[in-house]
Every structure is written in C-alpha cells, then in structure tokens.
Design an enzyme around this catalytic site. Structure first.
Site: not given
Length: 594
Positions: A328, A206, A197, A357
């Site tokens: 997001h 992803h 990330h 996460f």
C-alpha cells in the site's frame, strides 16, 4: 478483546503463554498450494473461489508446518488500555473539524478539508443497504475495454463538474477531502487526532470510502451496476500504471505524478522514493516476493493483517498491518511527485498527489489503487487457516461518516462492511501468482560467522541507521521440536524504532547475511521483511515518531535456511530511505504464543 491466535493480551496478538492448542485434523484448502513449487513463468490457474465471507471465527489451531509459513511481520504495540475502559472509535464530530496538516507540525493544508455539516448531527442515521438486483463487478484496470473506460471517464468528468458547488459532498474535491480530513489531523476525538492509518481501522475505512465513491460515480451516469476498476499490481500484467490514467486531458489524468510512472514502467511494490537499479524481471520478482511475504508468511493471524488495536481514548498510529505496510504505502510513494521537486510558482513537493495522504484522493488512480488493497482483504480470507475477520466488538462497532449519492449523510459501522457481496459488489477474478512464490533461493552457504559480528549489547542502541548494520543475536532455544514450534513462535523484535514522520521510511531485514548482502534482490530465503512509512500526522505535533516495535517471526525462515540447531544467528538491517532519521533502541528474540 476477542482472542486472536489464542492470545489473551489486549495490545498484541502474541503472548508468552505456553498453553497448548488443539490441532486440526482436517487440512485447510490453503495447504493445497502453500507448498507448491514456484512458477517462474507465472502460468497459474485462473480458478478463484467465491468470496464467501464467514464471520464465525473458529479458534482451533492448525499444524504450523502445514499452515504457518513463518509469522514474519510488522506489528506496532502501543496504547494498551484495560478492557473495562475500552470503547470503539465513534464517527467524528464534524464540529471538531479544523485545518489539516500536510506534514506533522505543519504546514497546514491551504484549504479546509471538512465536509458540509448536516442540519442535525445528532440525528444522522445508520446506513442501510439499498435493494439490488445485480452485483457491481469491479474489473482489473489493465484489462478494461474501451466502452468501460469511456463510462468511467464520463462519470469522473461529471463528478469534477460538481466542484462548481463547493458544498456538494459528491464533488470530486469534496470526495478527495474525505481522505485529507480522516488522515491528516482535521478531526479530534477526546482531544486526540483521529487517524485511520496504521491501525485496524485502515481496511474498513477505505472499504466504506470506495463504496460511496463508486455509488456516486454510478449515479452520475445512471448506471447502478458500475464498478470501480482495481489496479492489479499483484499480477505481472498489472504491474504498470493502468493506461486509462495516462491520457493527458482526460478526467482520469493527474499532472502531479512522478514522471517515471509513464510509458509502461514496472512498478516497484517496495518503492521508497528512489529508483532501484535492477532489471524489470527482478523488479517483478521482488514484487511477487513482497506479496507472498505480506499475504501469507507475515499475516497468518488477523491482528498482523489488519493492524494494531485502536480504540477511543488511545493515541493514533498504534501499528500498521502487513498490506498497509507493503505494498500500500510504496504504491503511494511510487506514484506521487518526487519530494522536494518544483510544482510551480515556487511550491516544493511534499509528494503530491499520491505521495501524501492529504492530497492522495486528488489523483483518480488513488481509488483504483485502494480497490486492489480492498481486494486483498477478500483474497486473504480465502487463503484459509486463521485468516478471518476480527471479532473484537470495539473493532466491529467503530464508526465513520459519509454522504451517499443522494447527498444524504450517514453513519456506518465496521460490522456492516465485512462481506462485499452483501454490500453489492464483487471483484472480477484474476490469477494470484504470488500464492506460489515462496522464496527458495539461498545466497549464503552454511552459517555466517557470527563470531566476527558485534552482539546486540554492542550493536545497539543505533542512533542513526545511515548505513547497513550486522550483528549477532542469541536465540532463547534451539533444536525445538515440531510441537514446541506449534505452541510458540520465535520472534525477532526491534524495540524503540523512531524516525522523522515527514520523510519516506524503509529498511529491510535479512537473516544469516552480512553487510555485503544484495538488498536489491529479495527472492531469497534470507529476506525476512521490510518496514515502511509514509509522511503522516500522529498524536503529537512534532515530527518525531514515538518509538514502536517492529516484529518478525523467524521460525519458518530458520527452517528454510537450516539454522534450527544454532544458538546464535546473524542479522543484517539495510536502510533504504530515511536512514539518517531512523534510530533503534535494541533487538531481541523471544518465544511467544500465537
């Protein structure tokens, strides 16, 4: 590093170069709608062009007024390294996998997120796409029919049944653990935490993740054409939790969600953990404004969209791209349980499942959410201009590790995931009303009295952003010609932004507004952009983020507000979440090349 918007620096898409770029004489397709009137009733054309993924990046610039609707955006600049020492991030060494952390500095995730280790790690091959006769089409979740929903539930149920063998990499929990391992500090590379990330790895990681997840689901119901649904939160009809995920007892249901996601509540694409007191219509309007800013205004250059450069040997989290920032992260926050709430047996929530996460993959809607995030990559490239994939070899050659539907281990590279059709899937088209939703409403008349506001020298540093602040700031130049604007962007930069990485973070920025601004209504020209952050693990083990810059390009906003001839302007920063932990070292405006 490859040139991005004619930049030649390694760690940022902007430089102070004044070298003139040649102007394209042929209008880009996006110019046909970028100046269209906003459609208040969302009645837009359903016509969507094919996902033609052109990997040959041109470097010709275009007329800024026709294309660059402001370069406002978020870009973290960190970890610059000489080109000679750069190297792509390799697939993680599974031998290095250890306990992940729920939050920076702990506590640890109570189970091991590591995948099963293949017999010989050194002999894991690179993935080759199998032959196909038909594309897998990913449908919008809100429009899925009963037959499709039944197949999806059956496939997910069978994936959950595989959890009886904890070493089966196709199992639902093992699939969820992929996100935990890559995103919460389980892997180490060169002595540093690996994090996908807040960098240019976000989109390709992803995409590969969902690719294998989708193929596993299809294999479990013997349907090679099965495509994951996407949560169409960028369209008013999809701005709710898709009903298929809200059926208790279903394989698609997750108990660990915020209760407010039920019963058709409109999602807030800027969610920061608290309810916004506004109407449903205003929430949808704010959502479309966010989408316009992030997909068009804020991301005309690749590095602004994808995120900051991240190579082997550098610290993780160098800076997120526009869509990772919003929507997001807010979708994760909006869906997960309220932080600090009781999850049972005395366990307090850390945002599980979607809001952290490590646990996000335990909610089936995670994959539906990221389906639309992935779709935004395609939509962005179709917008035209310089919106193309990066050509930096260190990005193209970065690698990840996954298991396929046959439990075979593979290494995969970023370069092989740039074209979804070559990967065997595409998205069912849906209208994108945000394309024509440029803010036009002004909430201030004339210029705010900057003489009544403290200058940056007195307003900063801000030790605690626990309330809105307003300040005046000098511009490096005024009354610039169109040629000068084409050559250099006017960039408002907040330097040394620090905060607690264990908390939800958000603050909004407005130009030509004071502390009385209504920050719940974003559909106005004064709204420049927002900064958000989800709790995550970074390079250090403490909970304090290292200072990062937050950049907003304001040339277009100054035009829209009518401040091009002013030497000094007013800026207001409004904290929405985590303000008690946010500090900002300073602010400045510079002219930089793009």
């Amino acid at each position: 590093m490859a040139s991005v918007c004619n930049s030649t620096t390694l760690n940022t898409p902007f430089t102070s170069s004044t070298k003139s770029s040649s102007l394209a004489s042929t209008p880009k397709p996006s110019q046909l709608f970028l100046h269209g009137k906003r459609n208040q009733t969302f009645k837009v054309s359903c016509k969507v062009s094919n996902n033609d993924q052109n990997q040959n990046v041109e470097t010709n610039s275009v007329d800024r007024r026709n294309m660059l609707l402001g370069l406002g955006g978020l870009y973290g600049v960190a970890n610059a390294v000489p080109l000679a020492s750069a190297a792509p991030v390799p697939a993680p060494d599974l031998k290095s996998c250890s306990k992940a952390e729920i939050n920076p500095g702990g506590p640890e995730v109570p189970y091991l997120c590591c995948p099963p280790k293949p017999d010989d790690l050194d002999k894991v091959p690179y993935y080759k796409f199998p032959s196909m006769t038909k594309l897998r089409i990913r449908p919008p979740a809100h429009a899925a029919d009963e037959e499709y929903i039944a197949k999806y539930k059956l496939a997910t149920s069978r994936m959950r049944e595989l959890d009886t063998n904890p070493n089966d990499p196709r199992g639902f929990k093992q699939q969820a653990n992929i996100h935990c391992a890559y995103c919460n500090g389980a892997y180490m590379i060169d002595g540093k935490k690996l994090q996908v990330h807040e960098s240019w790895l976000f989109f390709p990681f992803h995409r590969w993740y969902l690719y294998f997840y989708e193929r596993i689901l299809g294999s479990l119901i013997d349907d090679p054409t099965f495509g994951l649904p996407y949560w169409n939160w960028d369209h008013p009809k999809g701005m709710r939790l898709p009903p298929m995920f809200d059926v208790p007892g279903s394989s698609l249901y997750d108990e660990r969600r915020n209760p407010h996601v039920r019963n058709g509540t409109i999602i807030d694409l800027g969610s920061f953990g608290e309810e916004t007191k506004t109407t449903q219509l205003q929430t949808m309007t704010n959502n479309l404004t966010h989408m316009y800013r992030q997909m068009i205004t804020n991301s005309p250059c690749p590095m602004l969209f994808f995120g900051a450069r991240y190579v082997k040997g550098t610290d993780p989290n160098p800076g997120q791209g526009t869509i990772e920032n919003i929507p997001h992260t807010p979708v994760h926050i909006w869906t997960g349980t309220v932080r600090g709430s009781d999850l049972g047996n005395g366990v307090k929530s850390n945002g599980e499942n979607m809001g952290n996460f490590y646990s996000a993959g335990l909610d089936p809607v995670f994959y539906c959410h990221h389906g639309n995030v992935d779709r935004m990559w395609n939509e962005w490239k179709q917008t035209g201009g310089k919106r193309r994939d990066l050509t930096d070899k260190d990005w193209l050659n970065s690698e990840f590790f996954f298991y396929d539907e046959n439990q075979n281990p593979w290494r995969v590279r970023v370069r092989d995931c740039l074209d979804t059709k070559k990967m065997g899937y595409d998205y069912a088209p849906m209208p994108t009303p945000w394309r024509n939703f440029k803010p036009v409403r002004k909430t201030t008349t004339g210029k705010v009295n900057t003489g009544s506001l403290p200058p940056t020298s007195k307003a900063f540093p801000v030790a605690k952003l626990d309330k809105a602040i307003s300040f005046s700031i000098n511009r490096p130049a005024s009354s610039r010609t169109q040629k000068e604007k084409n050559e250099q962007e006017e960039m408002l930069t907040f330097n040394g932004v620090k905060y607690d990485d264990r908390e939800y973070i958000r603050f909004d920025v407005f130009l030509n507004a004071d502390k009385t601004v209504n920050a719940n209504e974003l559909d106005k020209v004064e709204f420049a952009g927002s900064y958000t952050s989800l709790p995550h693990v970074h390079a250090n083990h403490d909970s304090s983020s290292e200072g990062v810059p937050f950049q907003l390009a304001i040339t277009e906003l100054l035009e829209d507000i009518g401040l091009e001839d002013e030497d000094t302007i007013a800026v207001t920063v409004v904290p929405k979440a985590g303000g008690e932990t946010i500090s900002i070292q300073g602010a400045e405006i510079k002219l930089v090349g793009c």
